[in-house]
Design an enzyme around this catalytic site. Sequence first.
Site, short mmCIF file in Angstrom:
data_model
loop_
_atom_site.label_atom_id
_atom_site.label_comp_id
_atom_site.label_asym_id
_atom_site.label_seq_id
_atom_site.Cartn_x
_atom_site.Cartn_y
_atom_site.Cartn_z
N CYS A 166 33.33 47.93 35.03
CA CYS A 166 32.03 48.44 35.50
C CYS A 166 31.62 47.76 36.81
O CYS A 166 31.10 48.40 37.71
CB CYS A 166 30.91 48.16 34.49
SG CYS A 166 31.36 48.40 32.79
N ASP A 167 31.80 46.45 36.89
CA ASP A 167 31.17 45.68 37.97
C ASP A 167 32.14 45.05 38.97
O ASP A 167 31.71 44.47 39.97
CB ASP A 167 30.29 44.58 37.37
CG ASP A 167 29.18 45.18 36.51
OD1 ASP A 167 28.68 46.26 36.88
OD2 ASP A 167 28.81 44.58 35.48
N CYS A 192 31.79 43.27 31.90
CA CYS A 192 32.60 44.48 32.07
C CYS A 192 33.17 44.53 33.49
O CYS A 192 32.49 44.96 34.43
CB CYS A 192 31.76 45.72 31.78
SG CYS A 192 32.68 47.24 32.00
#
Length: 314
Positions: A141-142, A138
Amino acid sequence: MTEGIEKLKCLIIGSGPAGYTAAVYAARANLQPVLYTGREPGGQLMITTDVENYPGYPDGIMGPQMMEDFRKQAERFGTEVRYEMISKVDFSGPVHKVWTESGKEVQADSVIISTGASAKWLGLESEKRLTNKGVSACAVCDGFFFRGQEVAIVGGGDTAAEEALYLSKLCPRVHMLVRRDELRASKIMQERVLKSENITIHWNTEALEILGEQEVKGVRIVNNQTKVESVIPVQGFFVAIGHKPNTDIFKDWLDMDNTGYIITKGKTAHTNIEGVFASGDAQDNVYRQAVTAAGTGCMAALDAERYLTEKGII
Ligand code: NDP
């Protein structure tokens, strides 16, 4: 009812935005729902940081906090949340049967499926070893953790294109590893990727091994036409090769597409089995957003309530 076997009006499987929203509606309709969370309570949002596109949170919210809020709201109206996995179902009769991982049988007049989807992985040993140590499924997300660093992303679909573009705003160089000589992504996404100056596409290329023990140091790649191997020095490695709906346990009963997404009828949450409803990413490969999942969870609960009323169960 068989002696000793618990019988519910409404059983919900899954604990992402779809499951908890279904639970809020079902509980407020007095269906006394029981929700089984599955192995990853909270679902995909638990591995997300800031959620900035969910209406009602003007300053954004952390994914795990949001799921805690969802759970509390569902419990406030009487939902019983059980931290267990459903591993088998039998939808052959008017009363639906499910079994928990520990073997307990539960029966229900209506079942709402909201088991979500999981990211697909390449299946490399090094990928497993370095997950959350530089390997991620992701980028949104990261990606932040790799600001100013060189990264690679595998995949040629819309997700890979979108995530490569996202990363290109954070990282000086994004290597996109595409296993064929063309992208699967939509034309507009292809154009954007091709126009981006700091995205390098490696055509006909596959990842053989992610290098590093405690953190990602690089990736060994191969051109599947020339068989030439090389190493690119990256600190982040993203996999964006699609998602798999978590619907295996339903495949003997429910109509699904080739990937395993449950097919619902028209603009409803009804499946091909009476009294079984599907919501969230388990039945949606197009929108896949928290807010759309929550919307379909609401639909599933309303459809379940109407079904139980029509059958004279409530
Ligand atoms: P897709 O299935 O569309 O694409 C997967 C990509 O990963 C393909 O390029 C595929 O290659 C590649 N791939 C699959 N397995 C491997 C592997 N083992 N090794 C290397 N590469 C691999 O998945 P997406 O998640 O991208 O998209 C899913 C759906 O969601 C699509 O319908 C998409 O259009 C939609 N979507 C729409 C968005 C938007 O409109 N903004 C954003 C994100 C998704 P190959 O092409 O060779 O099969």
